[in-house]
Design a protein around this motif. Structure first.
Motif, mmCIF file in Angstrom:
data_model
loop_
_atom_site.group_PDB
_atom_site.id
_atom_site.type_symbol
_atom_site.label_atom_id
_atom_site.label_comp_id
_atom_site.label_asym_id
_atom_site.label_seq_id
_atom_site.Cartn_x
_atom_site.Cartn_y
_atom_site.Cartn_z
ATOM 1 N N ILE A 165 42.526 46.229 82.353
ATOM 2 C CA ILE A 165 43.796 46.933 82.560
ATOM 3 C C ILE A 165 44.225 46.788 84.011
ATOM 4 N N LYS A 166 45.495 46.481 84.211
ATOM 5 C CA LYS A 166 46.028 46.408 85.572
ATOM 6 C C LYS A 166 46.494 47.793 85.987
ATOM 7 N N VAL A 167 45.938 48.306 87.087
ATOM 8 C CA VAL A 167 46.312 49.621 87.615
ATOM 9 C C VAL A 167 46.827 49.413 89.043
ATOM 10 N N ASP A 168 48.122 49.576 89.203
ATOM 11 C CA ASP A 168 48.770 49.284 90.487
ATOM 12 C C ASP A 168 48.461 47.836 90.891
ATOM 13 N N VAL A 169 47.684 47.661 91.970
ATOM 14 C CA VAL A 169 47.430 46.300 92.438
ATOM 15 C C VAL A 169 46.008 45.835 92.109
ATOM 16 N N ILE A 173 37.092 47.614 81.291
ATOM 17 C CA ILE A 173 36.497 48.688 80.492
ATOM 18 C C ILE A 173 35.309 48.095 79.740
ATOM 19 N N VAL A 174 34.118 48.609 80.009
ATOM 20 C CA VAL A 174 32.886 48.040 79.451
ATOM 21 C C VAL A 174 32.142 49.108 78.645
ATOM 22 N N VAL A 183 35.975 47.947 88.728
ATOM 23 C CA VAL A 183 37.065 47.239 89.408
ATOM 24 C C VAL A 183 36.674 45.773 89.577
ATOM 25 N N VAL A 184 37.571 44.871 89.184
ATOM 26 C CA VAL A 184 37.321 43.429 89.313
ATOM 27 C C VAL A 184 38.496 42.785 90.045
ATOM 28 N N SER A 185 38.208 41.676 90.705
ATOM 29 C CA SER A 185 39.273 40.951 91.403
ATOM 30 C C SER A 185 40.097 40.151 90.401
ATOM 31 N N ASN A 186 41.243 39.670 90.842
ATOM 32 C CA ASN A 186 42.091 38.855 89.959
ATOM 33 C C ASN A 186 41.373 37.589 89.525
ATOM 34 N N ASP A 187 40.617 36.985 90.440
ATOM 35 C CA ASP A 187 39.878 35.765 90.096
ATOM 36 C C ASP A 187 38.783 36.066 89.072
ATOM 37 N N GLU A 188 38.084 37.207 89.254
ATOM 38 C CA GLU A 188 37.049 37.587 88.284
ATOM 39 C C GLU A 188 37.660 37.853 86.921
ATOM 40 N N ALA A 189 38.813 38.514 86.905
ATOM 41 C CA ALA A 189 39.468 38.853 85.638
ATOM 42 C C ALA A 189 39.839 37.599 84.851
#
Length: 284
Positions: A235-239, A244-245, A255-261
């Motif tokens: 889920i994208k929350v703000d920036v 969810i695991v 929390v994951v980075s954009n690259d990890e996602a």
């Protein structure tokens, strides 16, 4: 000492496979049998019980339960078997279910007292809760004071609180009767709490065998702890992105980075681990 050296062709989760197991188990051990579904765990229990045939040998002490010339019937193998579905006689009371195995009322009362079921001895199974039925099933399996107790995910259908209670009762009975126990389980906490040895099967072969701590703890390097779970959503929350695991009976947010996602897929198995802080444990 229990010596197992068996072979059987099976159709597993990935097609045909060979169940090929060679083990030695000490008297009084509590073995947790782990592995993916379809790896041969339940079939191994059924072979030990004499409910399925296989090639090879099974020796308990100085007695062969199975070899090239011998195949003892299940009722002659001095085993107790606890099934997932309880397998109680619905028309018999709690105590009659136990006495059907052996006419020893003193032992039956003792077992019911240990499991806090003595006040329900005259109840029929359909009036009992799932946890109560499983206690009766466990007591019945111990009525013959078996040399080998086999349990196939006996607590999988119960809620976490009841599972924890029955795990303690299983351990109490195991020590009380000094019974060698083999239990199929998928629950790491259950295996850690109950067993002194974990054996992992994969595609019919033993791929890991050792102490529960060595087999079940999945940490390395500077990791404080590490858990396997299933990725349910991102889920994208703000920036930021939040994964969810599902881990056991709980959901956690990471929390994951954009690259990890970008490299994560919904439904895949993931490891959630920590490095940079010291975890705190508090009373709930």
């Amino acid at each position: 000492m229990i010596k197992i050296d068996i072979f059987k062709k099976l159709h597993g989760s990935n097609g045909q496979m060979n169940l090929d197991v060679n083990l030695e188990i000490k008297e009084g051990d509590f073995i947790a049998l782990a592995g993916l579904s379809g790896s041969g765990k339940t079939t191994l229990l059924r072979i030990l019980a004499g409910l399925e045939e296989a090639k090879g040998e099974i020796k308990i002490g100085e007695t062969y339960w199975q070899n090239n010339s011998t195949f003892l019937a299940p009722q002659k193998r001095e085993i107790g078997f606890v099934f997932q579905d309880y397998a109680l006689f619905p028309n018999m009371s709690v105590i009659d279910n136990l006495l059907f195995v052996k006419k020893d009322k003193d032992l039956a009362i003792k077992l019911l007292k240990i499991t806090e079921m003595e006040e329900l001895e005259n109840r029929l199974p359909n009036t009992l809760s799932g946890g109560q039925k499983q206690r009766v099933s466990l007591c019945r399996a111990l009525m013959n004071k078996p040399k080998l107790l086999l349990m196939d995910e006996p607590l999988s259908a119960l809620d976490p609180k009841m599972r924890a209670k029955l795990q303690q009762e299983i351990l109490t009975l195991h020590k009380e009767f000094n019974t060698t126990t083999i239990m199929v389980s998928h629950d790491p906490s259950e295996m850690y709490r109950l067993s002194n040895r974990v054996i992992v099967l994969n595609q019919g072969l033993v791929i890991n065998d050792g102490k529960a701590k060595d087999i079940l703890l999945r940490t390395s390097g500077s990791q404080k702890f590490s858990f396997e779970g299933e990725l349910l959503d991102i889920i994208k929350v703000d920036v930021i992105q939040v994964a969810i695991v599902s881990i056991g009976q709980q959901l956690v947010e990471v929390v994951v980075s954009n690259d990890e996602a970008k490299n994560l897929n919904i439904g895949q198995k993931v490891l959630v681990s920590t490095k940079a802080f010291a975890p705190l444990i508090k009373n709930t």
